[in-house]
Design a protein around this motif. Structure first.
Motif, PDB file in Angstrom:
ATOM      1  N   GLU A  34       0.756  -1.090   0.012  1.00  0.00           N
ATOM      2  CA  GLU A  34       0.065  -0.071  -0.047  1.00  0.00           C
ATOM      3  C   GLU A  34       0.809   1.273   0.191  1.00  0.00           C
ATOM      4  O   GLU A  34       2.062   1.114   0.418  1.00  0.00           O
ATOM      5  N   ILE A  35       0.605   2.431  -0.508  1.00  0.00           N
ATOM      6  CA  ILE A  35       0.955   3.689  -0.612  1.00  0.00           C
ATOM      7  C   ILE A  35       0.306   4.571   0.467  1.00  0.00           C
ATOM      8  O   ILE A  35      -0.876   4.855   0.044  1.00  0.00           O
ATOM      9  N   LEU A  36       1.198   5.150   1.166  1.00  0.00           N
ATOM     10  CA  LEU A  36       0.709   6.458   2.168  1.00  0.00           C
ATOM     11  C   LEU A  36       1.039   7.588   1.451  1.00  0.00           C
ATOM     12  O   LEU A  36       2.459   7.752   1.283  1.00  0.00           O
ATOM     13  N   PHE A  37       0.225   8.591   1.278  1.00  0.00           N
ATOM     14  CA  PHE A  37       0.778   9.997   0.765  1.00  0.00           C
ATOM     15  C   PHE A  37       0.442  10.974   2.121  1.00  0.00           C
ATOM     16  O   PHE A  37      -0.456  10.922   2.281  1.00  0.00           O
ATOM     17  N   ILE A  38       1.573  11.616   2.471  1.00  0.00           N
ATOM     18  CA  ILE A  38       1.417  12.442   3.636  1.00  0.00           C
ATOM     19  C   ILE A  38       1.825  13.979   3.045  1.00  0.00           C
ATOM     20  O   ILE A  38       2.962  14.109   2.630  1.00  0.00           O
ATOM     21  N   SER A  39       0.765  14.873   3.150  1.00  0.00           N
ATOM     22  CA  SER A  39       0.959  16.056   2.885  1.00  0.00           C
ATOM     23  C   SER A  39      -0.181  17.072   3.117  1.00  0.00           C
ATOM     24  O   SER A  39      -0.959  16.689   3.910  1.00  0.00           O
ATOM     25  N   SER A  40       0.007  18.346   2.773  1.00  0.00           N
ATOM     26  CA  SER A  40      -1.292  19.279   3.087  1.00  0.00           C
ATOM     27  C   SER A  40      -2.388  18.693   2.002  1.00  0.00           C
ATOM     28  O   SER A  40      -2.072  18.060   0.958  1.00  0.00           O
ATOM     29  N   LEU A  41      -3.723  18.891   2.353  1.00  0.00           N
ATOM     30  CA  LEU A  41      -4.887  18.820   1.661  1.00  0.00           C
ATOM     31  C   LEU A  41      -4.648  19.568   0.260  1.00  0.00           C
ATOM     32  O   LEU A  41      -4.886  18.768  -0.946  1.00  0.00           O
ATOM     33  N   ASP A  42      -4.362  20.636   0.209  1.00  0.00           N
ATOM     34  CA  ASP A  42      -4.105  21.440  -1.156  1.00  0.00           C
ATOM     35  C   ASP A  42      -3.163  20.690  -1.939  1.00  0.00           C
ATOM     36  O   ASP A  42      -3.495  20.702  -3.309  1.00  0.00           O
ATOM     37  N   TYR A  43      -2.248  20.455  -1.364  1.00  0.00           N
ATOM     38  CA  TYR A  43      -1.109  19.755  -2.398  1.00  0.00           C
ATOM     39  C   TYR A  43      -1.693  18.381  -3.103  1.00  0.00           C
ATOM     40  O   TYR A  43      -1.636  18.158  -4.153  1.00  0.00           O
ATOM     41  N   PHE A  44      -2.172  17.615  -1.971  1.00  0.00           N
ATOM     42  CA  PHE A  44      -2.791  16.225  -2.155  1.00  0.00           C
ATOM     43  C   PHE A  44      -3.863  16.254  -3.414  1.00  0.00           C
ATOM     44  O   PHE A  44      -3.920  15.647  -4.420  1.00  0.00           O
ATOM     45  N   ASN A  45      -4.585  17.442  -3.355  1.00  0.00           N
ATOM     46  CA  ASN A  45      -5.607  17.587  -4.286  1.00  0.00           C
ATOM     47  C   ASN A  45      -4.897  17.999  -5.630  1.00  0.00           C
ATOM     48  O   ASN A  45      -6.009  18.120  -6.741  1.00  0.00           O
ATOM     49  N   SER A  46      -3.989  18.488  -5.538  1.00  0.00           N
ATOM     50  CA  SER A  46      -3.205  19.009  -6.803  1.00  0.00           C
ATOM     51  C   SER A  46      -2.970  17.889  -8.035  1.00  0.00           C
ATOM     52  O   SER A  46      -2.444  17.809  -8.774  1.00  0.00           O
ATOM     53  N   ILE A  47      -2.649  16.541  -7.069  1.00  0.00           N
ATOM     54  CA  ILE A  47      -2.134  15.315  -7.833  1.00  0.00           C
ATOM     55  C   ILE A  47      -3.686  14.539  -8.559  1.00  0.00           C
ATOM     56  O   ILE A  47      -4.702  14.901  -8.218  1.00  0.00           O
TER      57      ILE A  47
END
Length: 378
Positions: A34-47
């Motif tokens: 599994e892959i976990l992504f840790i960041s701000s919500l704004d950055y995650f939503n730009s993916i």
């Protein structure tokens, strides 16, 4: 388990690199973790959504204090390991960091990292500070990096620094005067967009554009020289000069069309693509003083199938030799003028590079290079 951490990134920052790395990890036949992504919500939503749907996400918020960020980055990384300590095989990619944070993490790595617990720290434009030129803060950062990399040669560690360019790594070794020990250097294969038709509206107008962030370090101010030299063509509607990204510290002429950034740090993926697609040729001015910064601009040109006019430098020559020439390398601004004049009189002038762009796309595509990529991070 694989963890990606982007502690400070603004939305869309380094997104081409992040997408390629995610694609490789998600599509590796030997990797079912599994892959976990840790960041701000704004950055995650730009993916892109097709990636987000396959990831687990943990939101973090950091302070605006650059001093506190040093310790916050270290704490986020340590927490990622200890919250998943029971998982024997864990790999963490720290997508952006600070030199002082890296010093802390390097010392701590001897305590909490082992063969199956690995940390990869990506290095970006901050490597240019190693040259010890610029403001006091830049020179201090460069000295901190030099101390870190020297200390790093004394111990083998499962904290490794990642440079997204084998060319830049060779330049770093020359600048330091020795071969750093715990480094991964990779000409990162890119995840290209599906081929799309050009969005250009006026086929009678030649459109010349820069790519990405504009700055004095990149000598982006030379775009003003082009606009001034071809002022009559611009006013007659035969030529348009524009930029396709953020402007850091350059004052552009009124003859140049620039995007309205508002309060945004970077253009969205869609806006960026629209401006590039509406161009005929992309121009670059940076010289060899920019050699310690990994540039993805060559691959942006391939992605949008746009030929280039660039000032000749070692990094461009390296890319041309490895993947193919996709335009003209110029010795000076006058040679750029000559090529633009040729384009104004012959709109087929750059079609000779169409095949080279296709070949370069095939040779540097992440889809074909996943085994090569994954071998770097085992």
């Amino acid at each position: 388990m694989v963890v990606f951490i982007e502690p400070l990134g603004k939305p869309f920052a380094h997104l081409s690199v992040v997408k390629s790395m995610l694609f490789a990890e998600l599509n590796d036949n030997l990797n079912s973790n599994e892959i976990l992504f840790i960041s701000s919500l704004d950055y995650f939503n730009s993916i892109p959504e097709n990636f987000r749907n396959k990831l687990k996400f943990k939101e973090i918020k950091v302070s605006e204090s650059s001093i506190l960020n040093i310790f916050e980055i270290a704490l986020i990384v340590i927490s990622a390991f200890f919250n998943n300590w029971k998982i024997k095989n864990i790999k963490v990619y720290l997508l952006f960091s600070k030199s002082y944070s890296n010093l802390i993490l390097k010392f701590l790595s001897f305590l909490f990292l082992c063969k199956k617990k690995r940390l990869y720290v990506l290095l970006h434009g901050e490597l240019q500070n190693v040259a010890l030129k610029g403001s006091r803060s830049i020179r201090l950062d460069g000295r901190a990096q030099r101390i870190l990399y020297w200390l790093d040669t004394k111990f083998s560690s499962n904290l490794k620094f990642v440079i997204i360019s084998e060319f830049v790594f060779e330049k770093l070794k020359k600048s330091l005067g020795y071969d750093p020990l715990n480094f991964v250097a990779i000409d990162l294969p890119y995840l290209y967009d599906d081929k799309k038709g050009s969005t250009k509206q006026n086929t009678n107008e030649l459109v010349v554009s820069t790519v990405g962030v504009n700055s004095t370090n990149k000598k982006s101010f030379l775009l003003n020289n082009i606009a001034s030299n071809f002022e009559d063509k611009i006013k007659s509607g035969a030529l348009m000069i524009c930029t396709s990204g953020r402007n850091d510290d350059v004052l552009f002429s009124e003859l140049i069309d620039t995007p309205n950034m508002g309060s945004r740090y970077l253009l969205s993926t869609e806006e960026y693509a629209k401006r590039i697609n509406s161009s005929d040729v992309l121009v670059f001015f940076n010289d060899d003083n920019y050699s310690l910064i990994s540039s993805g601009s060559y691959f942006d040109c391939i992605n949008f199938e746009k030929p280039i006019l660039a000032m000749k430098n070692e990094q461009w020559e390296y890319n041309f030799k490895k993947y193919g020439d996709i335009g003209y390398l110029c010795n000076n601004i006058d040679e750029m003028y000559e090529h633009i004049n040729s384009l104004l009189t012959n709109n087929e002038y750059l079609n000779v590079f169409s095949r080279n762009l296709e070949i370069a796309r095939d040779n540097s595509s992440i889809e074909k290079c996943i085994p090569y990529f994954m071998s770097k991070f085992q």
